[in-house]
Design a protein around this motif. Structure first.
Motif, PDB file in Angstrom:
ATOM      1  N   ILE A   1       5.177  -4.603  -3.757  1.00 49.21           N
ATOM      2  CA  ILE A   1       5.579  -3.558  -2.811  1.00 49.21           C
ATOM      3  C   ILE A   1       4.489  -3.385  -1.754  1.00 49.21           C
ATOM      4  O   ILE A   1       4.758  -3.510  -0.557  1.00 49.21           O
ATOM      5  CB  ILE A   1       5.814  -2.210  -3.545  1.00 49.21           C
ATOM      6  N   THR A   2       3.261  -3.131  -2.194  1.00 50.84           N
ATOM      7  CA  THR A   2       2.188  -2.953  -1.205  1.00 50.84           C
ATOM      8  C   THR A   2       1.929  -4.243  -0.451  1.00 50.84           C
ATOM      9  O   THR A   2       1.481  -4.212   0.691  1.00 50.84           O
ATOM     10  CB  THR A   2       0.883  -2.482  -1.877  1.00 50.84           C
TER      11      THR A   2
ATOM     12  N   PHE B   1      13.745  -0.601  -0.357  1.00 52.73           N
ATOM     13  CA  PHE B   1      15.199  -0.803  -0.321  1.00 52.73           C
ATOM     14  C   PHE B   1      15.585  -2.003  -1.192  1.00 52.73           C
ATOM     15  O   PHE B   1      16.518  -1.940  -1.981  1.00 52.73           O
ATOM     16  CB  PHE B   1      15.678  -1.022   1.111  1.00 52.73           C
TER      17      PHE B   1
ATOM     18  N   PRO C   1       8.047   2.870  -6.744  1.00 51.61           N
ATOM     19  CA  PRO C   1       7.328   1.747  -6.122  1.00 51.61           C
ATOM     20  C   PRO C   1       6.179   1.256  -6.998  1.00 51.61           C
ATOM     21  O   PRO C   1       5.935   0.054  -7.089  1.00 51.61           O
ATOM     22  CB  PRO C   1       6.823   2.350  -4.802  1.00 51.61           C
ATOM     23  N   ALA C   2       5.492   2.178  -7.679  1.00 50.89           N
ATOM     24  CA  ALA C   2       4.361   1.753  -8.511  1.00 50.89           C
ATOM     25  C   ALA C   2       4.853   0.912  -9.696  1.00 50.89           C
ATOM     26  O   ALA C   2       4.230  -0.098 -10.057  1.00 50.89           O
ATOM     27  CB  ALA C   2       3.606   2.979  -9.012  1.00 50.89           C
TER      28      ALA C   2
ATOM     29  N   ASP D   1       5.486  -2.638  -8.557  1.00 50.44           N
ATOM     30  CA  ASP D   1       4.512  -3.230  -7.639  1.00 50.44           C
ATOM     31  C   ASP D   1       3.983  -4.589  -8.087  1.00 50.44           C
ATOM     32  O   ASP D   1       3.464  -5.338  -7.271  1.00 50.44           O
ATOM     33  CB  ASP D   1       3.348  -2.263  -7.387  1.00 50.44           C
TER      34      ASP D   1
ATOM     35  N   PHE E   1       4.641   0.838   0.863  1.00 50.89           N
ATOM     36  CA  PHE E   1       4.358   2.195   0.399  1.00 50.89           C
ATOM     37  C   PHE E   1       3.702   2.197  -0.983  1.00 50.89           C
ATOM     38  O   PHE E   1       4.169   1.548  -1.917  1.00 50.89           O
ATOM     39  CB  PHE E   1       5.640   3.027   0.336  1.00 50.89           C
ATOM     40  N   ASN E   2       2.643   2.965  -1.077  1.00 56.42           N
ATOM     41  CA  ASN E   2       2.003   3.262  -2.358  1.00 56.42           C
ATOM     42  C   ASN E   2       1.201   4.540  -2.144  1.00 56.42           C
ATOM     43  O   ASN E   2       0.291   4.568  -1.304  1.00 56.42           O
ATOM     44  CB  ASN E   2       1.080   2.105  -2.784  1.00 56.42           C
TER      45      ASN E   2
ATOM     46  N   ARG F   1      -2.562   4.430  -2.481  1.00 53.07           N
ATOM     47  CA  ARG F   1      -3.139   3.594  -1.424  1.00 53.07           C
ATOM     48  C   ARG F   1      -3.163   4.344  -0.093  1.00 53.07           C
ATOM     49  O   ARG F   1      -4.114   4.256   0.673  1.00 53.07           O
ATOM     50  CB  ARG F   1      -2.298   2.323  -1.321  1.00 53.07           C
TER      51      ARG F   1
ATOM     52  N   LEU G   1       8.798  10.660  -0.685  1.00 50.22           N
ATOM     53  CA  LEU G   1       8.246   9.770  -1.714  1.00 50.22           C
ATOM     54  C   LEU G   1       6.904  10.304  -2.206  1.00 50.22           C
ATOM     55  O   LEU G   1       6.601  10.258  -3.398  1.00 50.22           O
ATOM     56  CB  LEU G   1       8.069   8.351  -1.155  1.00 50.22           C
TER      57      LEU G   1
ATOM     58  N   ARG H   1       7.416  13.160  -4.567  1.00 55.98           N
ATOM     59  CA  ARG H   1       7.787  12.721  -5.930  1.00 55.98           C
ATOM     60  C   ARG H   1       6.560  12.422  -6.775  1.00 55.98           C
ATOM     61  O   ARG H   1       6.591  12.508  -7.998  1.00 55.98           O
ATOM     62  CB  ARG H   1       8.668  11.468  -5.858  1.00 55.98           C
ATOM     63  N   GLU H   2       5.478  12.028  -6.107  1.00 56.57           N
ATOM     64  CA  GLU H   2       4.250  11.701  -6.842  1.00 56.57           C
ATOM     65  C   GLU H   2       3.470  12.957  -7.205  1.00 56.57           C
ATOM     66  O   GLU H   2       2.527  12.889  -7.992  1.00 56.57           O
ATOM     67  CB  GLU H   2       3.369  10.765  -6.009  1.00 56.57           C
TER      68      GLU H   2
ATOM     69  N   ASN I   1      15.955   8.956   1.099  1.00 55.20           N
ATOM     70  CA  ASN I   1      16.186   8.316   2.399  1.00 55.20           C
ATOM     71  C   ASN I   1      17.158   9.075   3.294  1.00 55.20           C
ATOM     72  O   ASN I   1      17.549   8.585   4.326  1.00 55.20           O
ATOM     73  CB  ASN I   1      16.725   6.904   2.170  1.00 55.20           C
TER      74      ASN I   1
END
Lengths: 87, 571
Positions: A32-33, A40, A64-65, A68, B280-281, B284, B306, B309-310, B493
């Motif tokens: 992802i990163t 998506f 996403p994590a 990843d 996205f992270n 990071r 997003l 959510r974290e 989204n």
């Protein structure tokens, strides 16, 4: 690399890397990163895993994590499989 | 208007009083009718005023490696690219596409194309070959600058692009190049200190950004060099950039935010900007803000949700105290996100509203102005904005009544045309108003409140996806007989693409088919356009003349009344 990770890695390379994109994907390559899979496209990767392993990954865990790296994805799949086994 | 005091923001009324775009022209040292070039305004001009050694771009990749470019580097390296393009036989007025990730060559190439008089056509590097071809074909693009990882998509369509003379690969070292391809290594290219910048004017075409509509092909909104006047001033007043700021805009220059406020706005202000070329992270991103001491952050509601959510705890693990001003664009910023940002960062995100066609922020929450969470804010001075009746196209005086957001054309960064599409351009205007395609209300204090789109376009994570494009791509799939693409609500989204599909004889719904359809759309169009959900149905709602009625399907997804169905065919 075990079978689960190899299946995930091969699918990522086949589906998400462009022709000519010669980046090596290992179990710790950031997907992802690193811009290989975006948030998506993650949905199609999730669908693939669900179909391949007959599981349902809860949306809350499809972060996403968690997607990843190949290693993170394999851990997620194993966790969901174990949870399903206990149910 | 007097120079803004550092700690006291003008009131909205003070900003309006005596407003004239000439404020920006004076600060830019520009007079109408004299030569103007955005490439020069963003680099040479900053050097001439003595800021050549100031960092312009702090670039970092996903590995954490970073490079810093000063304004003098911007000047010389954009000269170098401009000179190379001229050597390749490219000339003023030709469309030159940038199809790259957020690497330095993208930002430098943008200025370089403008400096040699080309019309720069940035395209999102995740576009698939169909999306790419449609836009290059429509623009008659003469050259494309891309990377090895993306050149495969260009190779698959180049035979259908007779105007495309040059394919420049910016990281070609070691790669086998093919017909029409040229390798270009900016680090090895001899530096060009002096380049005769194309002497464009206020009305000289500059940037071509494509945007999707309900029907037909995407439309190329064509902008002019004079747009810098509006982009400069809105950046200064709305994003509140000051000389010592470090600015971060999350947007990719494949989209208009990434050029108007990811290149032109900050650099015409002589501001330092940081760019993170990574997906996205949350950790990071926070680490990036902490490391580079980012002070002004222009983000998007999807990214903010997003981050929400974290959780707040993650944000508090980092030193984000450098943040001074936060703004957001792309889709309406929900009140919860505004309130959360105050908790997480000690600052509220300021929502801004504009679109590809407007070229600059047109309705906004200014720094110092009371924020009503969920509101788009008030019109920027110099922009006449209203909510008009959808039938008479007259402004609605009654507060709180829903109408169409409409703008009086005439501000510097308004698009001048849709490329090759005069009818499409004319259709955007009614009764002297430019119609944005959005519905809103205005409250008693003059604040605008977004209600929804006025068409079938799907706004996903701040990007517009045309249902027609998705349906056309679906028809390429051997199993699909008919389809309808609609917006489905999504907590992150705002909207995602959902498609309803009927299958040809011999095909049956299955998980495998669903995945295959998803991947076909993702590869042909883009990940944004990929249906996040596919529903296989026996038939689609149609009018008696056979036209598919998306609004019925959309209403079901949103739990809204279906409306008049008397003209539909019986099942």
């Amino acid at each position: 690399m075990d079978d689960l990770k190899r299946v995930i890695r091969d699918y990522v390379v086949k589906e998400y890397l462009e022709e000519g994109d010669d980046r090596e994907v290992t179990e710790t390559t950031p997907l992802i990163t690193g811009g290989i899979v975006d948030s998506f496209s993650m949905v199609s990767l999730k669908r693939f895993l669900e179909r391949k392993y007959s599981i349902r990954i809860p949306d809350a865990e499809a972060t996403p994590a968690a997607f990843d790296t190949v290693q993170n994805i394999a851990e997620l799949v194993a966790r969901v499989q174990a949870g399903a086994g206990r149910a | 208007m007097p120079e803004l005091a550092v700690h006291r923001y003008p009131t909205y009324e003070e900003r309006l009083a005596g407003f004239d775009w000439a404020i920006a022209e004076r600060e830019l040292g520009h007079r109408r009718g004299e030569p103007l070039n955005i490439g020069w305004s963003c680099s040479d001009r900053i050097c001439e005023r003595g800021d050549g050694a100031k960092p312009a771009l702090i670039w970092e990749d996903f590995h954490g490696s970073s490079r810093t470019f000063t304004f003098d580097d911007l000047r010389v390296l954009s000269n170098t690219i401009a000179a190379s393009l001229v050597r390749l036989g490219l000339g003023p007025g030709e469309r030159i596409c940038l199809f790259m990730d957020r690497i330095p060559e993208l930002y430098l190439g943008f200025l370089g194309v403008l400096k040699m008089g080309g019309i720069v056509q940035p395209l999102f590097s995740a576009f698939g070959e169909d999306s790419l071809w449609t836009r290059l074909d429509d623009a008659g693009t003469a050259a494309i600058l891309t990377q090895r990882k993306h050149v495969g998509k260009v190779r698959r369509i180049r035979e259908r692009l007779p105007n495309l003379r040059r394919i420049v690969v910016v990281d070609a070292a070691g790669a086998a190049l093919q017909e029409r391809e040229i390798g270009f290594d900016l680090d090895r290219e001899p530096r060009v200190d002096r380049f005769e910048v194309y002497p464009g004017g206020d009305e000289t075409p500059s940037v071509l950004h494509y945007t999707s509509g309900t029907t037909g092909r995407p439309k190329g909104a064509q902008h002019v060099h004079g747009s810098v006047v509006a982009q400069y001033l809105t950046t200064k007043w709305v994003l509140d950039l000051r000389p010592d700021d470090v600015y971060w805009c999350n947007a990719d220059p494949g989209w208009v935010t990434g050029t108007s406020y990811g290149i032109i706005g900050p650099w015409s202000n002589g501001a330092t900007q940081a760019v993170l070329d990574a997906g996205f992270n949350a950790e990071r991103w926070y680490a990036f803000i902490q490391k580079h001491r980012v002070t002004v952050w222009y983000s998007a509601p999807t990214a903010i949700r997003l981050l929400m959510r974290e959780g707040t705890a993650l944000a508090r693990r980092f030193d984000l105290g450098s943040l001074r001003h936060l703004a957001s664009v792309g889709e309406p910023l929900n009140p919860e996100a505004v309130v959360w940002s105050q908790e997480a960062f000690g600052r509220m995100f300021h929502d801004t509203f504009w679109q590809t066609e407007t070229g600059c922020i047109v309705i906004t929450n200014f720094p110092g102005m009371p924020i009503k969470p969920g509101s788009m804010g008030r019109p920027f001075p110099g922009i006449a904005a209203a909510v008009v009746d959808p039938h008479s196209f007259e402004p609605i005086a009654e507060r709180g009544r829903v109408g169409l957001i409409a703008l009086k054309p005439g501000w510097p960064s308004m698009m001048r045309a849709y490329w090759n599409n005069p009818d499409g351009y004319a259709a955007k205007f009614r009764n002297g108003w430019y119609l944005c395609g959005d519905r809103a209300t205005i409250d008693a204090d003059g604040y605008f409140w977004f209600v929804g789109r006025d068409d079938d376009v799907i706004n996903t994570a701040g990007h517009l996806v045309g249902p027609f494009e998705v349906e056309s791509a679906l028809l390429e799939h051997p199993a699909v007989a008919e389809s309808a693409a609609v917006a489905k609500p999504d907590p992150v989204n705002m909207e995602v693409v959902k498609v309803f599909v009927t299958l040809k004889k011999g095909f049956a719904p299955s998980d495998e088919l669903e995945l295959d359809i998803m991947n076909v759309v993702r590869k042909r169009l883009s990940p944004l356009a990929m249906p996040q959900e596919i529903e296989f149905v026996d038939a689609l709602p149609k009018t008696r003349s056979g036209k598919i009625v998306r609004r019925v399907l959309r209403a079901r997804e949103w739990g809204e009344p279906v409306g008049d169905v008397s003209t539909l065919m019986d099942d």
